[in-house]
Scaffold this motif. Structure first.
Motif, PDB file in Angstrom:
ATOM      1  N   MET A 112     -21.449   1.124  -4.658  1.00 33.39           N
ATOM      2  CA  MET A 112     -20.508  -0.070  -5.017  1.00 33.39           C
ATOM      3  C   MET A 112     -19.387   0.501  -4.387  1.00 33.39           C
ATOM      4  SD  MET A 112     -20.125  -2.972  -6.045  1.00 33.39           S
ATOM      5  CE  MET A 112     -21.158  -3.633  -7.092  1.00 33.39           C
ATOM      6  N   LEU A 113     -18.917  -0.442  -3.404  1.00 30.85           N
ATOM      7  CA  LEU A 113     -17.450  -0.228  -2.879  1.00 30.85           C
ATOM      8  C   LEU A 113     -16.539  -1.038  -3.429  1.00 30.85           C
ATOM      9  CD1 LEU A 113     -16.204   1.620  -0.553  1.00 30.85           C
ATOM     10  CD2 LEU A 113     -17.063  -0.259   1.140  1.00 30.85           C
ATOM     11  N   MET A 114     -15.296  -0.400  -3.952  1.00 34.36           N
ATOM     12  CA  MET A 114     -14.311  -1.248  -4.607  1.00 34.36           C
ATOM     13  C   MET A 114     -12.833  -0.974  -4.148  1.00 34.36           C
ATOM     14  SD  MET A 114     -15.893  -0.661  -8.253  1.00 34.36           S
ATOM     15  CE  MET A 114     -16.606   1.005  -7.991  1.00 34.36           C
ATOM     16  N   GLU A 115     -12.126  -1.862  -4.040  1.00 30.01           N
ATOM     17  CA  GLU A 115     -10.846  -1.742  -3.856  1.00 30.01           C
ATOM     18  C   GLU A 115      -9.732  -2.924  -4.516  1.00 30.01           C
ATOM     19  OE1 GLU A 115     -10.774  -2.229   0.746  1.00 30.01           O
ATOM     20  OE2 GLU A 115      -9.647  -4.237   0.370  1.00 30.01           O
ATOM     21  N   ASN A 116      -8.791  -2.570  -4.824  1.00 32.48           N
ATOM     22  CA  ASN A 116      -7.834  -3.485  -5.371  1.00 32.48           C
ATOM     23  C   ASN A 116      -6.712  -3.611  -4.310  1.00 32.48           C
ATOM     24  OD1 ASN A 116      -5.860  -1.493  -5.472  1.00 32.48           O
ATOM     25  ND2 ASN A 116      -5.955  -1.103  -7.652  1.00 32.48           N
ATOM     26  N   PRO A 117      -5.898  -4.790  -4.629  1.00 28.30           N
ATOM     27  CA  PRO A 117      -4.918  -5.421  -3.642  1.00 28.30           C
ATOM     28  C   PRO A 117      -3.631  -4.312  -3.361  1.00 28.30           C
ATOM     29  CG  PRO A 117      -5.148  -6.994  -5.334  1.00 28.30           C
ATOM     30  CD  PRO A 117      -5.912  -5.870  -5.828  1.00 28.30           C
ATOM     31  N   GLU A 118      -3.600  -3.218  -4.362  1.00 22.15           N
ATOM     32  CA  GLU A 118      -2.664  -2.212  -4.240  1.00 22.15           C
ATOM     33  C   GLU A 118      -3.303  -1.246  -3.127  1.00 22.15           C
ATOM     34  OE1 GLU A 118      -1.614  -4.692  -7.004  1.00 22.15           O
ATOM     35  OE2 GLU A 118      -3.402  -3.523  -7.402  1.00 22.15           O
ATOM     36  N   GLY A 119      -4.494  -1.112  -2.943  1.00 28.37           N
ATOM     37  CA  GLY A 119      -5.090  -0.190  -1.909  1.00 28.37           C
ATOM     38  C   GLY A 119      -5.718   0.891  -2.464  1.00 28.37           C
ATOM     39  N   ASP A 120      -5.891   0.885  -4.008  1.00 28.53           N
ATOM     40  CA  ASP A 120      -6.841   1.973  -4.443  1.00 28.53           C
ATOM     41  C   ASP A 120      -8.306   1.751  -4.033  1.00 28.53           C
ATOM     42  OD1 ASP A 120      -4.600   3.222  -5.591  1.00 28.53           O
ATOM     43  OD2 ASP A 120      -4.542   1.918  -7.471  1.00 28.53           O
ATOM     44  N   PRO A 135     -13.514  -2.877 -12.689  1.00 29.81           N
ATOM     45  CA  PRO A 135     -12.628  -3.288 -13.211  1.00 29.81           C
ATOM     46  C   PRO A 135     -11.954  -4.374 -12.864  1.00 29.81           C
ATOM     47  CG  PRO A 135     -12.336  -0.934 -12.179  1.00 29.81           C
ATOM     48  CD  PRO A 135     -13.387  -1.515 -11.754  1.00 29.81           C
ATOM     49  N   PRO A 136     -11.250  -5.099 -13.633  1.00 28.28           N
ATOM     50  CA  PRO A 136     -10.236  -6.186 -13.331  1.00 28.28           C
ATOM     51  C   PRO A 136      -9.501  -5.929 -11.999  1.00 28.28           C
ATOM     52  CG  PRO A 136     -10.172  -5.878 -15.688  1.00 28.28           C
ATOM     53  CD  PRO A 136     -10.851  -4.616 -15.033  1.00 28.28           C
ATOM     54  N   ARG A 137      -9.457  -6.766 -11.074  1.00 30.09           N
ATOM     55  CA  ARG A 137      -8.587  -6.662  -9.666  1.00 30.09           C
ATOM     56  C   ARG A 137      -9.106  -6.125  -8.656  1.00 30.09           C
ATOM     57  NH1 ARG A 137      -3.570  -7.906 -10.359  1.00 30.09           N
ATOM     58  NH2 ARG A 137      -2.951  -6.328  -8.579  1.00 30.09           N
ATOM     59  N   TYR A 138     -10.603  -5.674  -9.043  1.00 31.14           N
ATOM     60  CA  TYR A 138     -11.165  -4.930  -7.742  1.00 31.14           C
ATOM     61  C   TYR A 138     -12.106  -5.807  -7.072  1.00 31.14           C
ATOM     62  CZ  TYR A 138      -9.199  -0.108  -8.593  1.00 31.14           C
ATOM     63  OH  TYR A 138      -8.333   0.853  -8.692  1.00 31.14           O
ATOM     64  N   ALA A 139     -12.108  -5.895  -5.691  1.00 36.14           N
ATOM     65  CA  ALA A 139     -12.878  -6.469  -5.086  1.00 36.14           C
ATOM     66  C   ALA A 139     -14.177  -5.547  -5.089  1.00 36.14           C
ATOM     67  CB  ALA A 139     -12.524  -6.538  -3.526  1.00 36.14           C
ATOM     68  N   HIS A 140     -15.400  -6.120  -4.857  1.00 36.06           N
ATOM     69  CA  HIS A 140     -16.716  -5.281  -5.041  1.00 36.06           C
ATOM     70  C   HIS A 140     -17.684  -5.816  -3.955  1.00 36.06           C
ATOM     71  CE1 HIS A 140     -16.089  -8.273  -7.842  1.00 36.06           C
ATOM     72  NE2 HIS A 140     -17.452  -8.565  -7.895  1.00 36.06           N
ATOM     73  N   ARG A 141     -18.408  -4.838  -3.196  1.00 33.11           N
ATOM     74  CA  ARG A 141     -19.437  -5.147  -2.441  1.00 33.11           C
ATOM     75  C   ARG A 141     -20.548  -4.041  -2.504  1.00 33.11           C
ATOM     76  NH1 ARG A 141     -17.218  -4.802   3.680  1.00 33.11           N
ATOM     77  NH2 ARG A 141     -17.570  -7.064   3.712  1.00 33.11           N
ATOM     78  N   ILE A 167     -11.511 -11.431   1.511  1.00 28.58           N
ATOM     79  CA  ILE A 167     -12.221 -10.476   2.371  1.00 28.58           C
ATOM     80  C   ILE A 167     -12.565 -10.963   3.766  1.00 28.58           C
ATOM     81  CG2 ILE A 167     -14.541  -9.509   2.326  1.00 28.58           C
ATOM     82  CD1 ILE A 167     -12.467  -8.300   0.195  1.00 28.58           C
ATOM     83  N   GLU A 168     -12.807 -12.182   4.064  1.00 27.94           N
ATOM     84  CA  GLU A 168     -13.212 -12.628   5.228  1.00 27.94           C
ATOM     85  C   GLU A 168     -11.852 -12.609   6.120  1.00 27.94           C
ATOM     86  OE1 GLU A 168     -16.591 -15.625   3.868  1.00 27.94           O
ATOM     87  OE2 GLU A 168     -14.597 -16.688   4.486  1.00 27.94           O
ATOM     88  N   THR A 169     -10.765 -12.738   5.685  1.00 26.90           N
ATOM     89  CA  THR A 169      -9.695 -12.705   6.739  1.00 26.90           C
ATOM     90  C   THR A 169      -9.155 -11.123   6.633  1.00 26.90           C
ATOM     91  OG1 THR A 169      -8.420 -13.297   4.695  1.00 26.90           O
ATOM     92  CG2 THR A 169      -8.021 -14.624   6.699  1.00 26.90           C
ATOM     93  N   LYS A 170      -8.957 -10.205   5.586  1.00 21.39           N
ATOM     94  CA  LYS A 170      -8.604  -8.801   5.903  1.00 21.39           C
ATOM     95  C   LYS A 170      -9.579  -7.933   5.900  1.00 21.39           C
ATOM     96  CE  LYS A 170      -5.130  -7.965   2.758  1.00 21.39           C
ATOM     97  NZ  LYS A 170      -4.279  -7.903   1.704  1.00 21.39           N
ATOM     98  N   GLY A 171     -10.742  -8.194   5.410  1.00 23.36           N
ATOM     99  CA  GLY A 171     -11.890  -7.315   5.283  1.00 23.36           C
ATOM    100  C   GLY A 171     -11.616  -6.201   4.038  1.00 23.36           C
ATOM    101  N   PHE A 172     -12.590  -5.010   4.120  1.00 25.12           N
ATOM    102  CA  PHE A 172     -12.415  -4.163   3.265  1.00 25.12           C
ATOM    103  C   PHE A 172     -11.697  -2.823   4.024  1.00 25.12           C
ATOM    104  CE2 PHE A 172     -14.825  -4.282  -0.917  1.00 25.12           C
ATOM    105  CZ  PHE A 172     -15.253  -5.442  -0.883  1.00 25.12           C
ATOM    106  N   ARG A 173     -11.044  -2.185   3.321  1.00 22.97           N
ATOM    107  CA  ARG A 173     -10.279  -1.037   4.032  1.00 22.97           C
ATOM    108  C   ARG A 173     -11.254  -0.162   4.414  1.00 22.97           C
ATOM    109  NH1 ARG A 173      -6.797  -2.796   0.311  1.00 22.97           N
ATOM    110  NH2 ARG A 173      -4.259  -2.484   0.536  1.00 22.97           N
ATOM    111  N   LYS A 174     -12.270   0.172   3.703  1.00 18.19           N
ATOM    112  CA  LYS A 174     -13.405   1.406   4.258  1.00 18.19           C
ATOM    113  C   LYS A 174     -14.738   0.730   4.502  1.00 18.19           C
ATOM    114  CE  LYS A 174     -10.391   4.485   2.897  1.00 18.19           C
ATOM    115  NZ  LYS A 174      -9.947   5.485   3.920  1.00 18.19           N
ATOM    116  N   LEU A 175     -15.489   1.317   5.036  1.00 24.34           N
ATOM    117  CA  LEU A 175     -16.790   0.937   5.625  1.00 24.34           C
ATOM    118  C   LEU A 175     -17.732   2.371   5.008  1.00 24.34           C
ATOM    119  CD1 LEU A 175     -16.319   0.288   9.293  1.00 24.34           C
ATOM    120  CD2 LEU A 175     -16.329  -1.206   7.459  1.00 24.34           C
ATOM    121  N   ILE A 176     -18.904   2.045   4.741  1.00 24.54           N
ATOM    122  CA  ILE A 176     -19.912   3.167   4.676  1.00 24.54           C
ATOM    123  C   ILE A 176     -20.935   3.161   6.052  1.00 24.54           C
ATOM    124  CG2 ILE A 176     -21.579   4.072   3.020  1.00 24.54           C
ATOM    125  CD1 ILE A 176     -20.086   3.020   0.725  1.00 24.54           C
ATOM    126  N   VAL A 177     -21.101   4.101   6.627  1.00 25.20           N
ATOM    127  CA  VAL A 177     -21.725   4.244   7.676  1.00 25.20           C
ATOM    128  C   VAL A 177     -22.579   5.598   7.991  1.00 25.20           C
ATOM    129  CG1 VAL A 177     -19.918   3.054   9.117  1.00 25.20           C
ATOM    130  CG2 VAL A 177     -19.948   5.565   9.194  1.00 25.20           C
TER     131      VAL A 177
END
Ligand SMILES: O=P(O)(O)OC[C@H]1O[C@](O)(CO)[C@@H](O)[C@@H]1O
Ligand SMILES: [Fe+2]
Length: 197
Positions: A112-120, A135-141, A167-177
């Motif tokens: 589960m890849l997660m990130e919040n608007p602050e960049g964590d 947690p609250p505030r975390y995008a999840h994929r 997510i569609e405009t900014k994407g996730f900061r990280k990828l899993i490859v």
């Protein structure tokens, strides 16, 4: 597939191995619905042109969208890759950003890849029996790094809502490859910083 507008006690079936339900019809996301989300646009276009594979499916129960109700179901991410990047869900923030979610892995493996608007950000491993707290505030994929379907059971507050736009405009900061046969987390070259949400 819908449930009663006024909730009464009920139960529903979800298979422990493949995640499918005898009671409901799943919502299916083919690869073509994820344009721009994978790193390798050429690999993406080739796969879509070939047979537009089913990347993931999940169950969307219909419930009154109030803080007093919970939505639950299984999410099934099938195995595969676009270039070196593993199949994954689109991912979303909740429209009510302060709402959390719990996922419990029934079968398969991934993250589960997660990130919040602050960049964590954080990637939590999914293996059968492992629960992940978003947690609250975390995008999840969810990302499937294995050779079989990644099946998780999720529960979240029924009024949380899905914000896909960010997510569609900014994407996730990280990828899993995949690198040398193993999953690694790398920076997303397409990630765009912009307006804070
Ligand atoms: O919203 P996405 O990233 O397309 O993935 C859908 C998944 O997320 C959920 O909305 C749960 O957060 C499920 O319906 C499903 O598992
Ligand atoms: Fe969610």
């Amino acid at each position: 597939m819908s449930l009663q507008a006024v909730t009464i006690p009920f139960s529903a079936h979800f298979d422990l191995k493949n995640g499918l339900s005898k009671d409901y019809t799943s919502t299916k996301r083919m690869l073509s619905k994820m344009a721009g989300m994978y790193e390798n646009d050429k690999a993406f276009a080739n796969l879509v042109a070939e047979d537009d594979p089913l990347v993931y499916e999940f169950y969307e129960l219909t419930m009154p969208e109030t803080p007093n109700e919970l939505l639950f179901g299984t999410s099934i991410v099938h195995p595969g890759k676009v270039g070196r990047e593993y199949y994954m869900t689109k991912g979303h923030f909740h429209t009510i950003l302060d709402t959390p979610e719990v996922y419990y892995c029934l079968s398969g493996e991934g993250y589960m890849l997660m990130e919040n608007p602050e960049g964590d950000w954080q990637a939590e491993r999914f293996t059968p029996g492992q629960a992940v707290y978003v947690p609250p505030r975390y995008a999840h994929r969810s990302v499937n790094t294995g050779n079989e379907s990644l099946v998780t059971f999720f529960v979240y507050r029924a009024d949380s809502g899905h914000d896909y736009g960010t997510i569609e405009t900014k994407g996730f900061r990280k990828l899993i490859v995949e690198e040398q046969g193993v999953p690694v987390v790398v920076d997303n070259p397409k990630w765009r910083d912009g307006e804070e949400i």
